[in-house]
Design a protein around this motif. Structure first.
Motif, PDB file in Angstrom:
ATOM      1  N   ARG A  96       0.875  -1.189   0.000  1.00 41.96           N
ATOM      2  CA  ARG A  96       0.000   0.000   0.000  1.00 41.96           C
ATOM      3  C   ARG A  96       0.901   1.224   0.000  1.00 41.96           C
ATOM      4  N   ILE A  97       1.298   1.617  -1.178  1.00 45.03           N
ATOM      5  CA  ILE A  97       2.337   2.638  -1.321  1.00 45.03           C
ATOM      6  C   ILE A  97       1.761   4.030  -1.099  1.00 45.03           C
ATOM      7  N   ARG A  98       2.384   4.763  -0.194  1.00 45.32           N
ATOM      8  CA  ARG A  98       1.964   6.135   0.075  1.00 45.32           C
ATOM      9  C   ARG A  98       2.571   7.077  -0.954  1.00 45.32           C
ATOM     10  N   SER A  99       1.953   8.251  -1.083  1.00 44.12           N
ATOM     11  CA  SER A  99       2.428   9.199  -2.098  1.00 44.12           C
ATOM     12  C   SER A  99       3.344  10.271  -1.531  1.00 44.12           C
ATOM     13  N   GLU A 100       3.532  10.305  -0.185  1.00 44.54           N
ATOM     14  CA  GLU A 100       4.413  11.312   0.398  1.00 44.54           C
ATOM     15  C   GLU A 100       5.821  11.171  -0.176  1.00 44.54           C
ATOM     16  N   VAL A 101       6.439  12.297  -0.464  1.00 41.42           N
ATOM     17  CA  VAL A 101       7.732  12.283  -1.139  1.00 41.42           C
ATOM     18  C   VAL A 101       8.797  11.583  -0.288  1.00 41.42           C
ATOM     19  N   THR A 102       8.757  11.750   1.035  1.00 40.50           N
ATOM     20  CA  THR A 102       9.773  11.116   1.880  1.00 40.50           C
ATOM     21  C   THR A 102       9.667   9.605   1.838  1.00 40.50           C
ATOM     22  N   ARG A 103       8.433   9.084   1.835  1.00 38.37           N
ATOM     23  CA  ARG A 103       8.251   7.633   1.767  1.00 38.37           C
ATOM     24  C   ARG A 103       8.704   7.094   0.415  1.00 38.37           C
ATOM     25  N   ARG A 104       8.378   7.822  -0.651  1.00 42.01           N
ATOM     26  CA  ARG A 104       8.768   7.367  -1.983  1.00 42.01           C
ATOM     27  C   ARG A 104      10.278   7.428  -2.166  1.00 42.01           C
ATOM     28  N   MET A 105      10.910   8.461  -1.630  1.00 43.68           N
ATOM     29  CA  MET A 105      12.366   8.553  -1.734  1.00 43.68           C
ATOM     30  C   MET A 105      13.029   7.407  -0.986  1.00 43.68           C
ATOM     31  N   ARG A 106      12.437   7.000   0.135  1.00 47.02           N
ATOM     32  CA  ARG A 106      12.986   5.859   0.865  1.00 47.02           C
ATOM     33  C   ARG A 106      12.887   4.587   0.026  1.00 47.02           C
ATOM     34  N   LEU A 107      11.771   4.415  -0.664  1.00 47.68           N
ATOM     35  CA  LEU A 107      11.628   3.265  -1.568  1.00 47.68           C
ATOM     36  C   LEU A 107      12.652   3.328  -2.702  1.00 47.68           C
ATOM     37  N   HIS A 108      12.893   4.524  -3.216  1.00 53.49           N
ATOM     38  CA  HIS A 108      13.856   4.676  -4.306  1.00 53.49           C
ATOM     39  C   HIS A 108      15.279   4.369  -3.844  1.00 53.49           C
ATOM     40  N   ARG A 109      15.635   4.804  -2.634  1.00 54.09           N
ATOM     41  CA  ARG A 109      16.969   4.492  -2.104  1.00 54.09           C
ATOM     42  C   ARG A 109      17.132   2.980  -1.919  1.00 54.09           C
ATOM     43  N   GLU A 112      17.731   1.416  -5.264  1.00 55.20           N
ATOM     44  CA  GLU A 112      19.124   1.592  -5.690  1.00 55.20           C
ATOM     45  C   GLU A 112      20.023   0.552  -5.038  1.00 55.20           C
ATOM     46  N   THR A 113      19.784   0.303  -3.759  1.00 51.26           N
ATOM     47  CA  THR A 113      20.595  -0.685  -3.047  1.00 51.26           C
ATOM     48  C   THR A 113      20.368  -2.076  -3.614  1.00 51.26           C
ATOM     49  N   TYR A 114      19.099  -2.429  -3.875  1.00 54.56           N
ATOM     50  CA  TYR A 114      18.809  -3.738  -4.466  1.00 54.56           C
ATOM     51  C   TYR A 114      19.485  -3.889  -5.831  1.00 54.56           C
ATOM     52  N   ALA A 115      19.462  -2.820  -6.627  1.00 54.46           N
ATOM     53  CA  ALA A 115      20.094  -2.883  -7.948  1.00 54.46           C
ATOM     54  C   ALA A 115      21.585  -3.160  -7.821  1.00 54.46           C
ATOM     55  N   SER A 116      22.248  -2.483  -6.871  1.00 56.03           N
ATOM     56  CA  SER A 116      23.673  -2.720  -6.649  1.00 56.03           C
ATOM     57  C   SER A 116      23.926  -4.156  -6.223  1.00 56.03           C
ATOM     58  N   MET A 117      23.111  -4.641  -5.304  1.00 54.18           N
ATOM     59  CA  MET A 117      23.298  -6.002  -4.805  1.00 54.18           C
ATOM     60  C   MET A 117      23.114  -7.023  -5.927  1.00 54.18           C
ATOM     61  N   LEU A 118      22.054  -6.883  -6.687  1.00 54.97           N
ATOM     62  CA  LEU A 118      21.784  -7.837  -7.764  1.00 54.97           C
ATOM     63  C   LEU A 118      22.865  -7.789  -8.833  1.00 54.97           C
ATOM     64  N   ASN A 119      23.325  -6.591  -9.173  1.00 56.08           N
ATOM     65  CA  ASN A 119      24.391  -6.472 -10.167  1.00 56.08           C
ATOM     66  C   ASN A 119      25.707  -7.088  -9.683  1.00 56.08           C
ATOM     67  N   ALA A 120      25.872  -7.162  -8.359  1.00 50.72           N
ATOM     68  CA  ALA A 120      27.085  -7.747  -7.789  1.00 50.72           C
ATOM     69  C   ALA A 120      26.924  -9.232  -7.491  1.00 50.72           C
ATOM     70  N   GLY A 121      25.785  -9.805  -7.851  1.00 53.15           N
ATOM     71  CA  GLY A 121      25.574 -11.233  -7.629  1.00 53.15           C
ATOM     72  C   GLY A 121      25.153 -11.591  -6.225  1.00 53.15           C
ATOM     73  N   VAL A 122      24.619 -10.625  -5.484  1.00 55.01           N
ATOM     74  CA  VAL A 122      24.162 -10.857  -4.107  1.00 55.01           C
ATOM     75  C   VAL A 122      22.701 -11.301  -4.123  1.00 55.01           C
ATOM     76  N   ALA A 123      22.367 -12.318  -3.346  1.00 49.89           N
ATOM     77  CA  ALA A 123      20.984 -12.794  -3.271  1.00 49.89           C
ATOM     78  C   ALA A 123      20.111 -11.770  -2.548  1.00 49.89           C
ATOM     79  N   VAL A 124      19.001 -11.420  -3.142  1.00 47.62           N
ATOM     80  CA  VAL A 124      18.057 -10.458  -2.580  1.00 47.62           C
ATOM     81  C   VAL A 124      16.698 -11.099  -2.315  1.00 47.62           C
TER      82      VAL A 124
END
Length: 373
Positions: A96-109, A112-124
């Motif tokens: 249930r995704i909220r539209s507040e900018v702070t919550r969305r920015m937290r999801l975006h950060r 980014e971390t998941y993308a780094s992990m997956l690109n490095a071969g880390v299980a997510v």
């Protein structure tokens, strides 16, 4: 043709995008180049997913991201509940995704971390890693490959995890090389709640090193890992060390090691190296050629000595407290040292400690070609 027949198959880019949107809640459009290097093919896939109602665009407050459509949620949950029910059920930020900018920015950060992990071969994904933080403790084998646990997964342990509620960490990386509390401040300077982050470190050390994974991590110190979009915050953290904005949490001994990586291909590759102690040792052995072993009695952080007895530091991981200790000791003792880093790191390191250190650079292109062909 049924709706199920139009759903992307396993091991396709379309399926990968849907799975990322599921675990992230909202996947920022700015991350797409890190997922696939062909922009035209990526655009065609996204267009198809949107046409089928599987993916939708959400744009507000100048933040553009992709969210799962209702049909995609239903199919992913039905096909693999073990992987997706944690994210796509209940009153959670990823469901249930909220539209507040702070919550969305937290999801975006987090994305980014998941993308780094997956690109490095880390299980997510949850079905690909052991359930380290379940409320009910279960016997856990030693981790042979790295795995990342988001902050919500860490908090599955229950009421005890209330102690780290104010921590800014995005999660915990567990690897054969160690334990890394992970942070991502994107394009900004990280803002630390000193006591909250200290509690998080102490609690995770107790849980992982002394309880649930003591057989693997009993003698392991918890390290930190900070992702940012550029190298500029790294310079600011070190340069402002003695000012009123001093970053106490990073420079005052709370962590022996706190690594700084960028949210790009450089960071992905160095993360892969950080998780692999065998390759790290191989690189260090190559760098030792022409130097003599370190002097345990020398009161300066170092990895080797040059032919004149000057301390040499292998700084290619951008270990914030370690580089700070090296630079400070050189200043206090009026000595010169040698700092070894990758070519793309030299400029920022030279700005900080060019007065005390000479530099020897590693070609990132040649390194990658040899270690990660």
């Amino acid at each position: 043709m049924s709706h199920k027949d139009t759903f992307p198959r396993q091991d396709t880019l379309g399926r990968y995008l849907l799975e990322l949107a599921a675990v992230c809640g909202e996947f920022p459009s700015s991350l797409l180049p890190r997922i696939h290097d062909s922009s035209s093919y990526m655009e065609a896939v996204i267009t198809s997913l949107k046409k089928e109602g599987l993916l939708r665009v959400f744009y507000k407050d100048r933040l553009r991201g992709f969210r799962l459509g209702r049909r995609a949620k239903g199919i992913l949950l039905a096909e693999n509940p073990e992987r997706f029910s944690f994210y796509l059920t209940g009153d959670t930020d990823t469901n249930r995704i909220r539209s507040e900018v702070t919550r969305r920015m937290r999801l975006h950060r987090t994305a980014e971390t998941y993308a780094s992990m997956l690109n490095a071969g880390v299980a997510v994904f949850r079905d690909e890693k052991p359930p380290v933080f379940l409320l009910e403790a279960v016997p856990l084998p030693a981790l042979k490959t790295p795995a990342f646990y988001g902050s919500r997964e860490v908090k599955e342990m229950g009421i005890e995890m209330v102690k780290i509620r104010s921590s800014r960490m995005t999660g915990v990386l567990l690897a054969p090389s160690g334990i890394f509390l992970t942070y991502n401040s994107g394009p900004y300077m990280a803002k630390w709640d000193y006591r909250a982050e200290q509690r998080a470190q102490v609690l995770l050390r107790m849980v992982l090193c002394h309880q649930r994974m003591a057989s693997q991590y009993a003698r392991t110190e918890v390290s930190g890992l900070l992702f940012c979009n550029t190298l500029e915050p790294f310079y600011q953290i070190l340069e402002e060390g003695d000012s009123h904005t001093r970053c106490f949490f990073l420079l005052d001994g709370n962590y022996e090691h706190f690594y700084y990586l960028t949210n790009d291909h450089y960071g992905d590759t160095l993360l892969k190296l950080l998780c692999d102690p065998v390759k790290t040792t191989e690189l260090d052995n190559l760098l030792m050629q022409g130097f003599t072993p370190k002097d345990a009695g020398l009161p300066i952080e170092h990895d080797a000595l040059d032919q004149n007895g000057n301390p040499v530091l292998f700084g290619y991981f951008l270990d914030i407290p370690r580089i700070n200790r090296f630079h400070t000791a050189l200043q206090l003792q009026g000595r010169k040292g040698i700092l070894i880093c990758f070519d793309f790191q030299k400029e920022v390191l030279h700005r900080f400690c060019g007065g005390q250190a000479e530099f020897s650079t590693i070609s990132f292109e040649k390194f990658e070609r040899r270690f990660f062909p």
